[in-house]
Design a protein around this motif. Structure first.
Motif, PDB file in Angstrom:
ATOM      1  N   GLY A 129       0.751  -1.362  -0.219  1.00  0.00           N
ATOM      2  CA  GLY A 129      -0.129  -0.070  -0.022  1.00  0.00           C
ATOM      3  C   GLY A 129       0.638   1.210   0.077  1.00  0.00           C
ATOM      4  N   GLU A 130       2.296   1.028  -0.099  1.00  0.00           N
ATOM      5  CA  GLU A 130       2.987   2.530  -0.152  1.00  0.00           C
ATOM      6  C   GLU A 130       3.637   2.365  -1.570  1.00  0.00           C
ATOM      7  OE1 GLU A 130       6.194   2.285   2.519  1.00  0.00           O
ATOM      8  OE2 GLU A 130       4.805   2.461   4.415  1.00  0.00           O
ATOM      9  N   ALA A 131       3.935   3.979  -1.867  1.00  0.00           N
ATOM     10  CA  ALA A 131       4.489   3.996  -3.208  1.00  0.00           C
ATOM     11  C   ALA A 131       6.291   4.516  -3.177  1.00  0.00           C
ATOM     12  CB  ALA A 131       3.768   4.977  -3.942  1.00  0.00           C
ATOM     13  N   ARG A 132       6.719   4.645  -4.096  1.00  0.00           N
ATOM     14  CA  ARG A 132       8.001   5.308  -4.201  1.00  0.00           C
ATOM     15  C   ARG A 132       8.219   6.176  -5.453  1.00  0.00           C
ATOM     16  NH1 ARG A 132      11.746   3.114  -0.520  1.00  0.00           N
ATOM     17  NH2 ARG A 132      13.639   4.046  -0.592  1.00  0.00           N
ATOM     18  N   VAL A 133       8.881   7.211  -5.558  1.00  0.00           N
ATOM     19  CA  VAL A 133       9.003   7.878  -6.552  1.00  0.00           C
ATOM     20  C   VAL A 133      10.390   8.280  -6.813  1.00  0.00           C
ATOM     21  CG1 VAL A 133       6.636   8.975  -6.826  1.00  0.00           C
ATOM     22  CG2 VAL A 133       8.380  10.154  -5.639  1.00  0.00           C
ATOM     23  N   LEU A 134      10.923   8.581  -7.969  1.00  0.00           N
ATOM     24  CA  LEU A 134      12.393   8.785  -8.114  1.00  0.00           C
ATOM     25  C   LEU A 134      12.287  10.472  -8.423  1.00  0.00           C
ATOM     26  CD1 LEU A 134      13.881   5.950  -9.980  1.00  0.00           C
ATOM     27  CD2 LEU A 134      13.668   6.328  -7.381  1.00  0.00           C
ATOM     28  N   LEU A 135      13.394  11.236  -7.760  1.00  0.00           N
ATOM     29  CA  LEU A 135      13.565  12.552  -7.967  1.00  0.00           C
ATOM     30  C   LEU A 135      14.866  12.875  -8.802  1.00  0.00           C
ATOM     31  CD1 LEU A 135      12.702  13.645  -4.228  1.00  0.00           C
ATOM     32  CD2 LEU A 135      11.072  13.167  -6.312  1.00  0.00           C
ATOM     33  N   LYS A 136      14.783  14.278  -9.250  1.00  0.00           N
ATOM     34  CA  LYS A 136      16.172  14.770  -9.711  1.00  0.00           C
ATOM     35  C   LYS A 136      16.370  16.034  -9.582  1.00  0.00           C
ATOM     36  CE  LYS A 136      19.940  14.815 -12.198  1.00  0.00           C
ATOM     37  NZ  LYS A 136      20.991  14.288 -11.710  1.00  0.00           N
ATOM     38  N   LYS A 137      17.367  16.678  -9.192  1.00  0.00           N
ATOM     39  CA  LYS A 137      17.578  17.979  -8.890  1.00  0.00           C
ATOM     40  C   LYS A 137      17.841  18.812 -10.182  1.00  0.00           C
ATOM     41  CE  LYS A 137      20.517  20.886  -5.848  1.00  0.00           C
ATOM     42  NZ  LYS A 137      21.540  21.044  -4.791  1.00  0.00           N
ATOM     43  N   VAL A 138      17.124  19.574 -10.425  1.00  0.00           N
ATOM     44  CA  VAL A 138      17.072  20.427 -11.752  1.00  0.00           C
ATOM     45  C   VAL A 138      17.270  21.975 -11.437  1.00  0.00           C
ATOM     46  CG1 VAL A 138      15.602  18.573 -12.700  1.00  0.00           C
ATOM     47  CG2 VAL A 138      14.573  20.432 -11.509  1.00  0.00           C
ATOM     48  N   SER A 139      17.490  22.771 -12.430  1.00  0.00           N
ATOM     49  CA  SER A 139      17.764  24.184 -12.567  1.00  0.00           C
ATOM     50  C   SER A 139      16.458  24.893 -12.404  1.00  0.00           C
ATOM     51  CB  SER A 139      18.644  24.579 -13.433  1.00  0.00           C
ATOM     52  OG  SER A 139      18.020  24.420 -14.754  1.00  0.00           O
ATOM     53  N   ASP A 140      15.502  24.368 -12.872  1.00  0.00           N
ATOM     54  CA  ASP A 140      14.116  25.063 -13.118  1.00  0.00           C
ATOM     55  C   ASP A 140      13.071  24.443 -12.782  1.00  0.00           C
ATOM     56  OD1 ASP A 140      12.335  26.833 -13.354  1.00  0.00           O
ATOM     57  OD2 ASP A 140      12.376  27.092 -15.680  1.00  0.00           O
ATOM     58  N   PRO A 141      12.769  24.372 -11.275  1.00  0.00           N
ATOM     59  CA  PRO A 141      11.789  23.171 -10.725  1.00  0.00           C
ATOM     60  C   PRO A 141      10.272  23.761 -11.258  1.00  0.00           C
ATOM     61  CG  PRO A 141      12.798  24.207  -8.931  1.00  0.00           C
ATOM     62  CD  PRO A 141      13.744  24.759 -10.267  1.00  0.00           C
ATOM     63  N   ARG A 142      10.539  24.979 -11.418  1.00  0.00           N
ATOM     64  CA  ARG A 142       8.927  25.538 -11.597  1.00  0.00           C
ATOM     65  C   ARG A 142       8.003  24.628 -13.031  1.00  0.00           C
ATOM     66  NH1 ARG A 142      10.597  31.544 -12.064  1.00  0.00           N
ATOM     67  NH2 ARG A 142      12.040  30.768 -13.379  1.00  0.00           N
ATOM     68  N   ARG A 143       9.102  24.259 -13.663  1.00  0.00           N
ATOM     69  CA  ARG A 143       8.345  23.368 -14.947  1.00  0.00           C
ATOM     70  C   ARG A 143       7.965  22.105 -14.429  1.00  0.00           C
ATOM     71  NH1 ARG A 143      13.052  22.361 -18.640  1.00  0.00           N
ATOM     72  NH2 ARG A 143      11.496  21.249 -19.784  1.00  0.00           N
ATOM     73  N   TYR A 144       7.958  21.638 -13.267  1.00  0.00           N
ATOM     74  CA  TYR A 144       7.531  20.317 -13.048  1.00  0.00           C
ATOM     75  C   TYR A 144       6.559  20.196 -11.663  1.00  0.00           C
ATOM     76  CZ  TYR A 144      12.038  19.563 -15.938  1.00  0.00           C
ATOM     77  OH  TYR A 144      12.517  19.621 -16.787  1.00  0.00           O
ATOM     78  N   GLY A 145       6.574  18.959 -11.251  1.00  0.00           N
ATOM     79  CA  GLY A 145       6.007  18.590 -10.063  1.00  0.00           C
ATOM     80  C   GLY A 145       7.125  18.592  -8.758  1.00  0.00           C
ATOM     81  N   VAL A 146       6.931  19.439  -7.954  1.00  0.00           N
ATOM     82  CA  VAL A 146       8.147  19.532  -6.823  1.00  0.00           C
ATOM     83  C   VAL A 146       7.744  19.052  -5.427  1.00  0.00           C
ATOM     84  CG1 VAL A 146       9.509  21.428  -5.776  1.00  0.00           C
ATOM     85  CG2 VAL A 146       8.715  21.670  -8.004  1.00  0.00           C
ATOM     86  N   PRO A 147       8.588  18.302  -5.042  1.00  0.00           N
ATOM     87  CA  PRO A 147       8.182  17.458  -3.725  1.00  0.00           C
ATOM     88  C   PRO A 147       8.509  18.499  -2.485  1.00  0.00           C
ATOM     89  CG  PRO A 147      10.263  16.975  -4.436  1.00  0.00           C
ATOM     90  CD  PRO A 147       9.753  17.761  -5.774  1.00  0.00           C
ATOM     91  N   VAL A 148       7.595  18.515  -1.509  1.00  0.00           N
ATOM     92  CA  VAL A 148       7.696  19.091  -0.354  1.00  0.00           C
ATOM     93  C   VAL A 148       8.086  17.933   0.724  1.00  0.00           C
ATOM     94  CG1 VAL A 148       6.918  20.533   1.554  1.00  0.00           C
ATOM     95  CG2 VAL A 148       6.206  20.775  -0.912  1.00  0.00           C
ATOM     96  N   PHE A 149       9.193  17.978   1.583  1.00  0.00           N
ATOM     97  CA  PHE A 149       9.693  16.873   2.149  1.00  0.00           C
ATOM     98  C   PHE A 149       9.465  16.849   3.625  1.00  0.00           C
ATOM     99  CE2 PHE A 149      13.206  17.868  -1.252  1.00  0.00           C
ATOM    100  CZ  PHE A 149      13.275  16.448  -1.754  1.00  0.00           C
TER     101      PHE A 149
END
Length: 243
Positions: A129-149
């Motif tokens: 019942g859990e999920a996992r996603v992979l993230l990447k550090k980018v120069s312009d995160p405003r173009r993407y879905g941005v995680p709040v930790f």
């Protein structure tokens, strides 16, 4: 473990190339784009693959991939009749999975350098019942879905903000997700967005709000290859790569 590649959509940002062919079959380096995702999944131990694509492109995919034998995989195709969002496309794979089964989802235009085997293994060790996603550090995160930790629980995301004007971090959520079949219940529970689609960010936020969304960060290069700039970047990085 099964894998799912979502290879539908209209590819409008790569028009007029996509007027002729599905973007996931466009050549990047020596191979059609989808080949790289297939190889990354196979390298991670995924040999049973479901490809979701639109009906206009189905014949081209089957002509290139066939049963998947030449790629060391067994491939099943599922047809998306019309564009309805990433989450809706993912829901079409539900009939091919056993209850509780875990799987990896890859957006077909996501191209990346890294071996994801360790991340897949970490997900297999997570609870049901859990999920996992992979993230990447980018120069312009405003173009993407941005995680709040989560400031307390390490490795957890508390929410994902889609294309925020003021991003909370320089990380983006890539198109590499890991779920079990609980995800289909969440897909059926969300409402379409303003553009009339079922958004994968909304699905991931269901997990985040329940403290069930973990993450890893990709260390190598990554691109979504959905624009001419990123498409050309991927072609340069993959030039001469032999699968």
């Amino acid at each position: 473990m099964k894998g799912i590649i979502l290879a539908g959509g209209t590819g409008t940002r790569l028009y007029p190339l996509t007027k002729l062919v599905n973007k996931h079959l466009l050549p990047v380096g020596k191979y059609p784009m989808i080949s790289y995702g297939m190889e990354r999944l196979r390298f991670a131990g995924v040999t049973d693959l479901i490809i979701v694509t639109g009906k206009m492109s189905a014949a081209l995919f089957t002509e290139y991939i066939g049963s998947g034998q030449q790629f060391g995989m067994r491939v099943t195709f599922s047809i998306q009749e019309e564009a309805g969002g990433i989450a809706q496309a993912l829901s079409l794979a539900e009939p091919f999975l056993a209850p509780g089964e875990k799987f990896v989802v890859l957006l077909g235009d996501n191209l990346f350098q890294e071996d994801i085997t360790p991340y897949v293994q970490s997900y297999l060790e997570q609870g049901s019942g859990e999920a996992r996603v992979l993230l990447k550090k980018v120069s312009d995160p405003r173009r993407y879905g941005v995680p709040v930790f989560d400031e307390v629980k390490q490795d957890y995301i508390v929410r994902i903000e889609e294309k925020p004007k003021q991003p909370k971090s320089y990380y983006c959520v890539t198109g590499i997700y890991m779920y079990d079949t609980e995800v289909f219940r969440h897909i059926h529970s969300i409402a379409p967005s303003a553009r009339g689609e079922l958004e994968i960010t909304d699905v991931n936020n269901v997990y985040a709000q329940a403290d069930r969304l973990k993450y890893d960060v990709l260390k190598g290069w990554w691109t979504d290859a959905g624009t001419f700039d990123s498409f050309n970047e991927a072609a340069i990085k993959l030039r001469g790569v032999q699968l």
